[in-house]
Design an enzyme around this catalytic site. Sequence first.
Site, mmCIF file in Angstrom:
data_model
loop_
_atom_site.group_PDB
_atom_site.id
_atom_site.type_symbol
_atom_site.label_atom_id
_atom_site.label_comp_id
_atom_site.label_asym_id
_atom_site.label_seq_id
_atom_site.Cartn_x
_atom_site.Cartn_y
_atom_site.Cartn_z
ATOM 1 N N GLU A 1 2.825 5.594 -4.503
ATOM 2 C CA GLU A 1 2.118 4.789 -3.495
ATOM 3 C C GLU A 1 0.841 5.483 -3.026
ATOM 4 O OE1 GLU A 1 3.174 2.035 -3.574
ATOM 5 O OE2 GLU A 1 5.281 2.222 -4.082
ATOM 6 N N GLY A 2 0.211 6.209 -3.939
ATOM 7 C CA GLY A 2 -1.015 6.927 -3.615
ATOM 8 C C GLY A 2 -0.730 8.378 -3.317
#
Length: 608
Positions: free
Chosen positions: A443-444
């Site tokens: 998610e980054g």
Amino acid sequence: MPYVSPLQDFRFTLNELAGLNEILALPGFGDVTPDLVDAILQENGRFVEQAVAPLNVPGDTQPPVWKDGQVTTTPGYAQGFKDYAAGGWQGLQHPQEWGGQGLPKLVAAAPSENIQAASLAFSLCPMLTDGVIEALLTVGSEAQRKEYVPNLIAGKWTGTMNLTEPQAGSDLAQVATRAVRQDDGTFRLFGQKIFITFGEHDLAENIIHLVLARTPDAPAGVKGISLFIVPKFLVDANGAVGKRNDVWCASLEHKLGIHGSPTAVLLYGTGQGEVGEGAVGYQVGELNRGLEYMFIMMNAARYSVGQQGIGVSERAYQHALAYARERVQGRAVEGSPGPVAIVRHPDVQRMLLTMKALTEAARAVSYVTAAAHDKGTHHPDPEQRSRNRAFYEYMVPIVKGYSTETAVEVASLGIQVHGGMGFIEETGAAQFYRDARILPIYEGTTAIQANDLVGRKTQRDGGATAYAAIAAMRETLRAVEAESTRAAAPERDALRLLRDNLDGAIQAYEAGVGFILEQSASNVRAVFSSSVPYLMLAGVVHGGWQMARAVLACRKHLAAGSTDPFYRTKIATGLFYAAHILPRALALSAAVRAGVVADACGAAADIA
């Protein structure tokens, strides 16, 4: 070791730090009472301890099995998810009109963290489903919301996000999956997606994929990406699942951790379904705005991943503490008639307190952030909504990045507390480390969170949100100073240490913000060389701020006559954070302000 829900710390953090009563007084939450919140916490604790926590080890040792495109999950997962759905846990924070319970994000935060602590791998499925629900409620059509959202909230269906491709990891401009418009207004999708969490499983009757793809005439880069709904099974006019769509699981990844979570390679458009060649997809919103839409889901997921870091930290701490109390090894440093439990050794105490302090500080920061979200969406005053939205957006990359980086530290310390036995899989300590290691990546990555914090969240408003937080920190600092003048020794000396270290940390944070703003126009590479130290600096100081507030709240309870040992333990944890964690802010601030040198060194290494 059995997992025990930390209900008392949940209650304390919700009430004393995040301002639960203030949130429940907001418009839209009139039916939510403190008694109801407590009942939810109690029932959630019972559920996760009995139904979810026992799935943690089997998920690690008996991962899902792929065969001919079908995935069979870990024994017990299907029943666990059925029980999760039946309990209404998927719908806690979603609107009542769609089958949810409409609770504040703050109230949903504790049950969410709790299930992630109980079994991180299991919790990934409902976490991603939450993101799909939020995305569809925000940008889906009315027909799409009616068709998908109630079934997702009910747990009949689950959701995924499909971004990554072999050539397109964090650089989504390289997304190549094609979406070809059909005469009936649908699209046919062709391509491959990788790293799709719960992309195929047997927990629910349908899987709703949100897929990034580009139409043949789309602009190049991220401006040409669109978002599509691609269900595993098409839905007929009566809302029932029908034909098998042309999306297939080619394989499952073999991972370092989170073994119980099937991470799928999905193929779109290979002609293996019942719909002909090409996966049938439905456009969400406007074409070429897909990345913007997907970020709705990404931001929800990023906050939740931060909570996963807190959950894993809590589980690793409980595991290490239980072992330290049972393991007898060596004599006490002050002398003892025989060997003692290792929990009496000073350095083991240091490690355990570090684990506890990092976990509780991260929890406090995340719940305060959730409260800001609620005020940013429900407060009647537009100025208050705007201010709190800005604070929430500023804090999300900190919650995600700092909580997950510290989870790796906490889980590693857990292994260290176990000594050589920590390196042995049978003790269970290693699983928490392996599971935690993905959290700063997906998610980054931490760098992506840090770049967001620097570019979109600090530079964009000229540091206004950061400086407003610093001003609030100084109010707490003054309260600590006032409390120290009223205290008797030795508490007075401990409070003055808290005051001095918090003061130094705030100054270090302010200097870091100043550097980011000063260099942003003239030396962008120096700024981004400093971005991760800046994020970690913000996390350390925001954590210290909340722990200082916790110390003040606990002293108030003790002054009122409480004899609950929780308050003295919490004070000790807060003072330990001040003594051992807050000094990190000075080094991190120095690293931030050395960004110019760091960039020059990087360039020199590149040339060499």
